[in-house]
Write a protein that holds these residues in place. Sequence first.
Motif, PDB file in Angstrom:
ATOM      1  N   PRO A  34     -48.207 -44.686 -22.415  1.00  0.00           N
ATOM      2  CA  PRO A  34     -48.118 -45.183 -21.166  1.00  0.00           C
ATOM      3  C   PRO A  34     -47.810 -46.854 -20.881  1.00  0.00           C
ATOM      4  CG  PRO A  34     -50.235 -44.634 -21.606  1.00  0.00           C
ATOM      5  CD  PRO A  34     -49.667 -44.302 -22.880  1.00  0.00           C
ATOM      6  N   LEU A  35     -48.235 -47.752 -21.668  1.00  0.00           N
ATOM      7  CA  LEU A  35     -48.008 -49.095 -21.472  1.00  0.00           C
ATOM      8  C   LEU A  35     -46.483 -49.246 -21.681  1.00  0.00           C
ATOM      9  CD1 LEU A  35     -50.773 -50.834 -23.291  1.00  0.00           C
ATOM     10  CD2 LEU A  35     -50.203 -51.029 -20.853  1.00  0.00           C
ATOM     11  N   SER A  36     -45.554 -48.406 -22.671  1.00  0.00           N
ATOM     12  CA  SER A  36     -44.506 -48.857 -22.897  1.00  0.00           C
ATOM     13  C   SER A  36     -43.587 -48.186 -21.650  1.00  0.00           C
ATOM     14  CB  SER A  36     -44.002 -47.802 -24.149  1.00  0.00           C
ATOM     15  OG  SER A  36     -44.623 -48.471 -25.288  1.00  0.00           O
ATOM     16  N   PHE A  37     -43.943 -46.964 -21.131  1.00  0.00           N
ATOM     17  CA  PHE A  37     -43.261 -46.491 -19.922  1.00  0.00           C
ATOM     18  C   PHE A  37     -43.496 -47.578 -18.680  1.00  0.00           C
ATOM     19  CE2 PHE A  37     -43.213 -42.344 -22.061  1.00  0.00           C
ATOM     20  CZ  PHE A  37     -41.970 -41.964 -21.842  1.00  0.00           C
ATOM     21  N   ALA A  38     -44.944 -48.041 -18.605  1.00  0.00           N
ATOM     22  CA  ALA A  38     -44.692 -49.023 -17.674  1.00  0.00           C
ATOM     23  C   ALA A  38     -44.127 -50.255 -17.627  1.00  0.00           C
ATOM     24  CB  ALA A  38     -46.336 -49.363 -17.621  1.00  0.00           C
ATOM     25  N   GLY A  39     -44.038 -50.695 -19.049  1.00  0.00           N
ATOM     26  CA  GLY A  39     -43.202 -51.839 -19.025  1.00  0.00           C
ATOM     27  C   GLY A  39     -41.541 -51.613 -18.749  1.00  0.00           C
ATOM     28  N   LEU A  40     -41.101 -50.592 -19.189  1.00  0.00           N
ATOM     29  CA  LEU A  40     -39.714 -50.260 -18.534  1.00  0.00           C
ATOM     30  C   LEU A  40     -39.559 -50.082 -17.175  1.00  0.00           C
ATOM     31  CD1 LEU A  40     -38.703 -47.554 -21.455  1.00  0.00           C
ATOM     32  CD2 LEU A  40     -38.250 -49.989 -21.187  1.00  0.00           C
ATOM     33  N   PHE A  41     -40.498 -49.368 -16.629  1.00  0.00           N
ATOM     34  CA  PHE A  41     -40.508 -49.299 -15.131  1.00  0.00           C
ATOM     35  C   PHE A  41     -40.593 -50.535 -14.518  1.00  0.00           C
ATOM     36  CE2 PHE A  41     -41.666 -44.690 -15.692  1.00  0.00           C
ATOM     37  CZ  PHE A  41     -40.364 -43.972 -15.476  1.00  0.00           C
ATOM     38  N   ALA A  42     -41.520 -51.319 -15.151  1.00  0.00           N
ATOM     39  CA  ALA A  42     -41.911 -52.852 -14.456  1.00  0.00           C
ATOM     40  C   ALA A  42     -40.370 -53.681 -14.495  1.00  0.00           C
ATOM     41  CB  ALA A  42     -42.888 -53.489 -15.214  1.00  0.00           C
ATOM     42  N   LEU A  43     -39.882 -53.559 -15.630  1.00  0.00           N
ATOM     43  CA  LEU A  43     -38.591 -54.361 -15.692  1.00  0.00           C
ATOM     44  C   LEU A  43     -37.499 -53.753 -14.812  1.00  0.00           C
ATOM     45  CD1 LEU A  43     -38.155 -54.735 -19.618  1.00  0.00           C
ATOM     46  CD2 LEU A  43     -38.698 -56.456 -17.939  1.00  0.00           C
ATOM     47  N   LEU A  44     -37.505 -52.416 -14.683  1.00  0.00           N
ATOM     48  CA  LEU A  44     -36.557 -51.740 -13.687  1.00  0.00           C
ATOM     49  C   LEU A  44     -36.861 -52.273 -12.243  1.00  0.00           C
ATOM     50  CD1 LEU A  44     -34.255 -49.869 -13.476  1.00  0.00           C
ATOM     51  CD2 LEU A  44     -35.714 -47.980 -13.112  1.00  0.00           C
ATOM     52  N   LEU A  45     -38.281 -52.239 -11.810  1.00  0.00           N
ATOM     53  CA  LEU A  45     -38.547 -52.792 -10.502  1.00  0.00           C
ATOM     54  C   LEU A  45     -38.559 -54.066 -10.105  1.00  0.00           C
ATOM     55  CD1 LEU A  45     -41.313 -49.839  -9.789  1.00  0.00           C
ATOM     56  CD2 LEU A  45     -38.967 -49.861  -8.947  1.00  0.00           C
ATOM     57  N   LEU A  46     -38.599 -54.892 -11.136  1.00  0.00           N
ATOM     58  CA  LEU A  46     -38.859 -56.413 -10.876  1.00  0.00           C
ATOM     59  C   LEU A  46     -37.768 -57.011 -10.006  1.00  0.00           C
ATOM     60  CD1 LEU A  46     -40.191 -58.906 -11.627  1.00  0.00           C
ATOM     61  CD2 LEU A  46     -38.611 -59.072 -13.664  1.00  0.00           C
ATOM     62  N   PRO A  47     -36.544 -56.732  -9.946  1.00  0.00           N
ATOM     63  CA  PRO A  47     -35.610 -57.039  -9.092  1.00  0.00           C
ATOM     64  C   PRO A  47     -35.638 -56.873  -7.558  1.00  0.00           C
ATOM     65  CG  PRO A  47     -34.135 -56.181 -11.008  1.00  0.00           C
ATOM     66  CD  PRO A  47     -35.804 -55.888 -11.122  1.00  0.00           C
ATOM     67  N   ILE A  48     -36.173 -55.578  -7.341  1.00  0.00           N
ATOM     68  CA  ILE A  48     -36.397 -54.771  -6.132  1.00  0.00           C
ATOM     69  C   ILE A  48     -37.696 -55.841  -5.644  1.00  0.00           C
ATOM     70  CG2 ILE A  48     -37.138 -52.891  -4.875  1.00  0.00           C
ATOM     71  CD1 ILE A  48     -35.746 -51.561  -6.935  1.00  0.00           C
ATOM     72  N   SER A  49     -38.807 -55.738  -6.389  1.00  0.00           N
ATOM     73  CA  SER A  49     -40.000 -56.411  -6.022  1.00  0.00           C
ATOM     74  C   SER A  49     -39.706 -57.957  -5.699  1.00  0.00           C
ATOM     75  CB  SER A  49     -41.205 -56.209  -6.976  1.00  0.00           C
ATOM     76  OG  SER A  49     -42.249 -57.044  -6.900  1.00  0.00           O
ATOM     77  N   ALA A  50     -38.850 -58.764  -6.476  1.00  0.00           N
ATOM     78  CA  ALA A  50     -38.536 -59.933  -6.305  1.00  0.00           C
ATOM     79  C   ALA A  50     -37.649 -60.427  -4.814  1.00  0.00           C
ATOM     80  CB  ALA A  50     -37.759 -60.534  -7.466  1.00  0.00           C
ATOM     81  N   ARG A  51     -37.076 -59.332  -4.639  1.00  0.00           N
ATOM     82  CA  ARG A  51     -36.180 -59.490  -3.283  1.00  0.00           C
ATOM     83  C   ARG A  51     -37.139 -59.188  -2.008  1.00  0.00           C
ATOM     84  NH1 ARG A  51     -30.323 -56.450  -4.132  1.00  0.00           N
ATOM     85  NH2 ARG A  51     -29.741 -57.762  -5.633  1.00  0.00           N
ATOM     86  N   LEU A  52     -38.326 -58.307  -2.225  1.00  0.00           N
ATOM     87  CA  LEU A  52     -39.130 -57.971  -1.128  1.00  0.00           C
ATOM     88  C   LEU A  52     -40.092 -58.998  -0.984  1.00  0.00           C
ATOM     89  CD1 LEU A  52     -39.896 -54.134  -1.829  1.00  0.00           C
ATOM     90  CD2 LEU A  52     -38.470 -55.235   0.025  1.00  0.00           C
ATOM     91  N   GLU A  53     -40.447 -59.798  -2.031  1.00  0.00           N
ATOM     92  CA  GLU A  53     -41.594 -60.998  -2.029  1.00  0.00           C
ATOM     93  C   GLU A  53     -40.828 -61.845  -1.164  1.00  0.00           C
ATOM     94  OE1 GLU A  53     -42.540 -62.193  -5.968  1.00  0.00           O
ATOM     95  OE2 GLU A  53     -43.224 -60.156  -6.406  1.00  0.00           O
ATOM     96  N   ARG A  54     -39.548 -62.152  -0.930  1.00  0.00           N
ATOM     97  CA  ARG A  54     -38.945 -63.288   0.081  1.00  0.00           C
ATOM     98  C   ARG A  54     -39.618 -63.032   1.533  1.00  0.00           C
ATOM     99  NH1 ARG A  54     -32.644 -62.860  -2.131  1.00  0.00           N
ATOM    100  NH2 ARG A  54     -33.200 -63.351  -4.358  1.00  0.00           N
ATOM    101  N   LYS A  55     -39.811 -61.836   1.655  1.00  0.00           N
ATOM    102  CA  LYS A  55     -40.417 -61.190   3.194  1.00  0.00           C
ATOM    103  C   LYS A  55     -41.834 -60.838   3.214  1.00  0.00           C
ATOM    104  CE  LYS A  55     -35.588 -59.557   4.025  1.00  0.00           C
ATOM    105  NZ  LYS A  55     -34.763 -58.490   4.375  1.00  0.00           N
ATOM    106  N   MET A  56     -42.416 -60.725   2.242  1.00  0.00           N
ATOM    107  CA  MET A  56     -43.801 -60.307   2.360  1.00  0.00           C
ATOM    108  C   MET A  56     -44.463 -60.753   1.062  1.00  0.00           C
ATOM    109  SD  MET A  56     -43.025 -56.270   1.673  1.00  0.00           S
ATOM    110  CE  MET A  56     -41.865 -56.301   2.866  1.00  0.00           C
ATOM    111  N   PRO A  57     -45.790 -60.555   1.282  1.00  0.00           N
ATOM    112  CA  PRO A  57     -46.698 -61.050   0.104  1.00  0.00           C
ATOM    113  C   PRO A  57     -46.327 -60.326  -1.148  1.00  0.00           C
ATOM    114  CG  PRO A  57     -48.024 -60.967   2.027  1.00  0.00           C
ATOM    115  CD  PRO A  57     -46.738 -60.329   2.397  1.00  0.00           C
ATOM    116  N   ARG A  58     -46.762 -60.728  -2.375  1.00  0.00           N
ATOM    117  CA  ARG A  58     -46.227 -59.913  -3.591  1.00  0.00           C
ATOM    118  C   ARG A  58     -47.023 -58.683  -3.928  1.00  0.00           C
ATOM    119  NH1 ARG A  58     -46.373 -63.085  -9.424  1.00  0.00           N
ATOM    120  NH2 ARG A  58     -44.413 -63.967  -8.556  1.00  0.00           N
ATOM    121  N   GLY A  59     -48.212 -58.673  -3.228  1.00  0.00           N
ATOM    122  CA  GLY A  59     -49.000 -57.372  -3.445  1.00  0.00           C
ATOM    123  C   GLY A  59     -48.250 -56.186  -2.912  1.00  0.00           C
ATOM    124  N   MET A  60     -47.754 -56.538  -1.409  1.00  0.00           N
ATOM    125  CA  MET A  60     -47.260 -55.383  -0.863  1.00  0.00           C
ATOM    126  C   MET A  60     -45.854 -55.234  -1.084  1.00  0.00           C
ATOM    127  SD  MET A  60     -47.620 -53.484   1.967  1.00  0.00           S
ATOM    128  CE  MET A  60     -48.969 -54.287   2.786  1.00  0.00           C
TER     129      MET A  60
END
Length: 365
Positions: A34-60
């Motif tokens: 599960p940690l390996s799958f989570a790491g791949l998904f985290a890398l995949l979602l990192l660009p999306i999350s970074a763009r959303l962080e420009r408009k809202m807090p990191r947690g959201m």
Amino acid sequence: MEIKLPSYFKYTVILLGLFLLLYFMQTFKSVLIPLSFAGLFALLLLPISARLERKMPRGMATLLSLILIILILGLMVYFFSMQIGNFSAELNDISAKLSALISKIQLFLFEKFGIKPTNRSEFIEKALGNVSQTGTAFVGSTISLTTGALTVITLIPIYVFCMLYYRDHLRQFVFQFIAVSKRETIITTVDNIQLVVQSYISGLVIVIVIVAILNSIGLFIMGVEYAIFFGAFAAVLTVIPYIGIMLGAALPALYVLVNTGSVTNMLIVVAIFAFVQFLEGNFITPNVVGSKVSINPFAAIVALIMGGEIWGAAGMILSIPLIAILKVLFDQYSPLKPFAFLLGDIHREPRELKLLKKLKRKRRE
């Protein structure tokens, strides 16, 4: 005084380290998978999350990106489960048609070449009669396995959220082991690895989607049922170079042969998948993913086998992305670049190999 160790001692330590690593991976696979799958998904979602962080807090932003991927995966699982359920409901009809097709082939061989049917046909017919029971048992075991794995699956979103939310904290933790003078170089290297891995994973997903659409369109034109299921199934298998296309085309080709009884239609299906594979290997993947992290077929096959031996089905799924990540890491570290060259796909001959061939030709002349 510097102590020089003999070479055989170094190699023994390396082999022992690899053995302990494999033992560790098998012993703690319930945590590492599960940690390996989570790491791949985290890398995949990192660009999306970074763009959303420009408009809202990191947690959201992290939560919204995580909900997005869960919805997409949920829809995919629902669609495939419906397709597999409908397909398994036709197993009785498929087995009857396959039995009739075998009888026709035996009759043709007897009339043209005088080859009499053997007793093995009875065994085949009995085996085909149990296809529905086998399929039902397979579905049941899959459901029970999925139910038992729900605890692990629920951990993956939690791991992904923590990796995205605490990524700066994790980076600072790594820097605690590095001298201040070397941190800038390490930051640049880590950023390069992160960008390349992100582009590879996101590009691989795009390639799978494009290939699935092309496969499905080709099967739709032929009027094949379950065209989307067969097309998507084959697209996922394209991550296995060369062999993936054969595995992906075998199921729809056999299905078309059983339903239509036409060898021509079966060959057309194989030709469609071969043409899509040609487009994927020569145009789609080089332009979307790039050749920097391309893996040669031999390394991919060995990685699949080793992944299956160590972690089972989950290891086979993770093997290709993980071997690509290792290649990126090897490329960034000079002493390990020969291993990166070994894993990589060779599109052009190295200059040294061309010179060696020229010298051999001159000697022959």
